[in-house]
Write an enzyme that holds these catalytic residues in place. Sequence first.
Site, PDB file in Angstrom:
ATOM      1  N   VAL A  66       0.834  -1.208   0.000  1.00  0.00           N
ATOM      2  CA  VAL A  66       0.000   0.000   0.000  1.00  0.00           C
ATOM      3  C   VAL A  66       0.865   1.252   0.000  1.00  0.00           C
ATOM      4  CG1 VAL A  66      -1.743   1.317   1.262  1.00  0.00           C
ATOM      5  CG2 VAL A  66      -1.900  -1.176   1.142  1.00  0.00           C
ATOM      6  N   ARG A  91      11.209  -0.679   7.928  1.00  0.00           N
ATOM      7  CA  ARG A  91      11.994  -1.586   8.762  1.00  0.00           C
ATOM      8  C   ARG A  91      13.248  -2.063   8.057  1.00  0.00           C
ATOM      9  NH1 ARG A  91       7.946  -6.159  10.750  1.00  0.00           N
ATOM     10  NH2 ARG A  91       7.314  -5.974   8.580  1.00  0.00           N
ATOM     11  N   LYS A 118      -7.209  -0.774  10.457  1.00  0.00           N
ATOM     12  CA  LYS A 118      -8.521  -1.163  10.981  1.00  0.00           C
ATOM     13  C   LYS A 118      -8.452  -1.697  12.402  1.00  0.00           C
ATOM     14  CE  LYS A 118      -7.959  -5.360   8.259  1.00  0.00           C
ATOM     15  NZ  LYS A 118      -6.899  -4.796   7.412  1.00  0.00           N
ATOM     16  N   GLU A 137     -10.565   6.178   5.915  1.00  0.00           N
ATOM     17  CA  GLU A 137     -11.415   5.531   4.904  1.00  0.00           C
ATOM     18  C   GLU A 137     -10.851   4.186   4.478  1.00  0.00           C
ATOM     19  OE1 GLU A 137     -14.477   4.752   3.154  1.00  0.00           O
ATOM     20  OE2 GLU A 137     -14.530   6.934   3.239  1.00  0.00           O
ATOM     21  N   GLY A 144     -11.344  -1.157   1.532  1.00  0.00           N
ATOM     22  CA  GLY A 144     -10.451  -0.702   0.473  1.00  0.00           C
ATOM     23  C   GLY A 144     -10.895   0.570  -0.211  1.00  0.00           C
ATOM     24  N   GLU A 204      -3.245 -14.830   2.807  1.00  0.00           N
ATOM     25  CA  GLU A 204      -1.909 -14.787   3.379  1.00  0.00           C
ATOM     26  C   GLU A 204      -1.440 -16.208   3.710  1.00  0.00           C
ATOM     27  OE1 GLU A 204      -0.193 -12.082   3.693  1.00  0.00           O
ATOM     28  OE2 GLU A 204      -1.709 -10.530   3.387  1.00  0.00           O
ATOM     29  N   ASP A 242     -10.510  -9.877  10.900  1.00  0.00           N
ATOM     30  CA  ASP A 242     -10.441  -8.716  10.018  1.00  0.00           C
ATOM     31  C   ASP A 242     -11.825  -8.086   9.849  1.00  0.00           C
ATOM     32  OD1 ASP A 242      -8.925  -7.244   7.604  1.00  0.00           O
ATOM     33  OD2 ASP A 242     -10.858  -7.944   6.851  1.00  0.00           O
ATOM     34  N   LYS A 278     -13.608  -4.265  11.148  1.00  0.00           N
ATOM     35  CA  LYS A 278     -14.351  -3.373  10.256  1.00  0.00           C
ATOM     36  C   LYS A 278     -15.787  -3.175  10.742  1.00  0.00           C
ATOM     37  CE  LYS A 278     -11.448  -4.844   6.409  1.00  0.00           C
ATOM     38  NZ  LYS A 278     -11.338  -5.686   5.199  1.00  0.00           N
ATOM     39  N   GLY A 291      -6.056  -4.769  -1.586  1.00  0.00           N
ATOM     40  CA  GLY A 291      -5.045  -4.636  -2.619  1.00  0.00           C
ATOM     41  C   GLY A 291      -4.369  -3.281  -2.566  1.00  0.00           C
TER      42      GLY A 291
END
Length: 430
Positions: free
Chosen positions: A17, A48, A107, A131, A136, A192, A203, A207, A306
Amino acid sequence: MMRTRPLKVALLGCGVVGSEVTRIMTTHADDLAARIGAPLELAGVAVRRPSKVREGIDPALITTDATALVKRGDIDVVVEVIGGIEPARTLITTAFEHGASVVSANKALVAQDGADLHATAEEHGLDLYYEAAVAGAIPLVRPLRESLAGDKVNRVLGIVNGTTNFILDKMDSTGAGYQEALDEATALGYAEADPTADVEGFDAAAKAAILAGIAFHTRVRLDDVYREGMTEVTAADFASAKEMGCTIKLLAICERAADGRSVTARVHPAMIPLSHPLASVRGAYNAVFVEAEAAGQLMFYGPGAGGSPTASAVLGDLVAVCRNRLNGATGPGDSAYTRLPVSPMGEVVTRYHISLDVADKPGVLAQVATVFAEHGVSIDTVRQSGKDGEASLVVVTHRAADAALTGTVDALRQLDTVRGVASIMRVEGE
């Protein structure tokens, strides 16, 4: 008129991102400046692994000292895309203390500590926008917080995780089992290496907490959200769903109680009719269905994850925050004036689909029906099939409280004629 002094942006994180955010900032620099009223300057990028080659980013901007970057004092906006609770929470708080507004895609942090972060932002007269933390690229937080600010939202129902929707869609369309569909999602990059956060609903629960808080103007934390994963969904569940004219989705459901005195927030797999707009959401796409008193039913649909979609949401927030900065103002902050309590899952009322393995002999159906009646759960339909002394019994109920259904299932398990409870699934969207 265009202001010549640029607004300085610090970026925390430069993964999928973050790198896309920097690309858009560079390639669309003139357009962004025209929309904001001042140019943007990337003042530093905290990472990092500084040795990694990052195309299009001046190596001199790379730093491993994120704290020093947000403490500089000349930063106008900090964009946080590192995720997780710490060090993101401390870095965002530090940014506020040193005069920078914040745009975040985090989130988990907003769901857990959004109230405290909003309070700190307000204390310093700064913005906190996020947002990108929900669905996304789909504009959802801003419509709920601003476009529907004059309306009363009663329900938010949605598919807010692309990985789980891809898996369930594959199971539905191809007849694949859960593991087979998960393996395909992993191979295609939708899942993942450790898919726990997605498939166990963590997740989506984060949200849901954010959406419920905004929609109902109350405090909803991650711990308030009831959560069930989708790892136990089987091909047999999809077969039963199809017999009912339904499909199965992992849903985030936020509702205001009928009397308006409380709210609920939950994430779990559910059967929904094929006629419902969410049933046609395929692949890794997200969609959220909002029901408001004046606006009626609204549907928000699009790619929910994405690099590019999430970066689009980040840049949208960045433009808004920078405009506020130039005007010496702030946008909408936290709105929790209703102080509505979050009801426990036991008080949620919905329909249920229960599949039982039972002995194939006279009187079993009567025993099962009696248990439902004793717990105040009304039966809508029953389907039974049997062979060689064993039978499958599928019961679909009318609307009932979740606590009543739980008591019913516990009692069914005590019957000698019930070999096992193969599946329990809620039926939504009717």
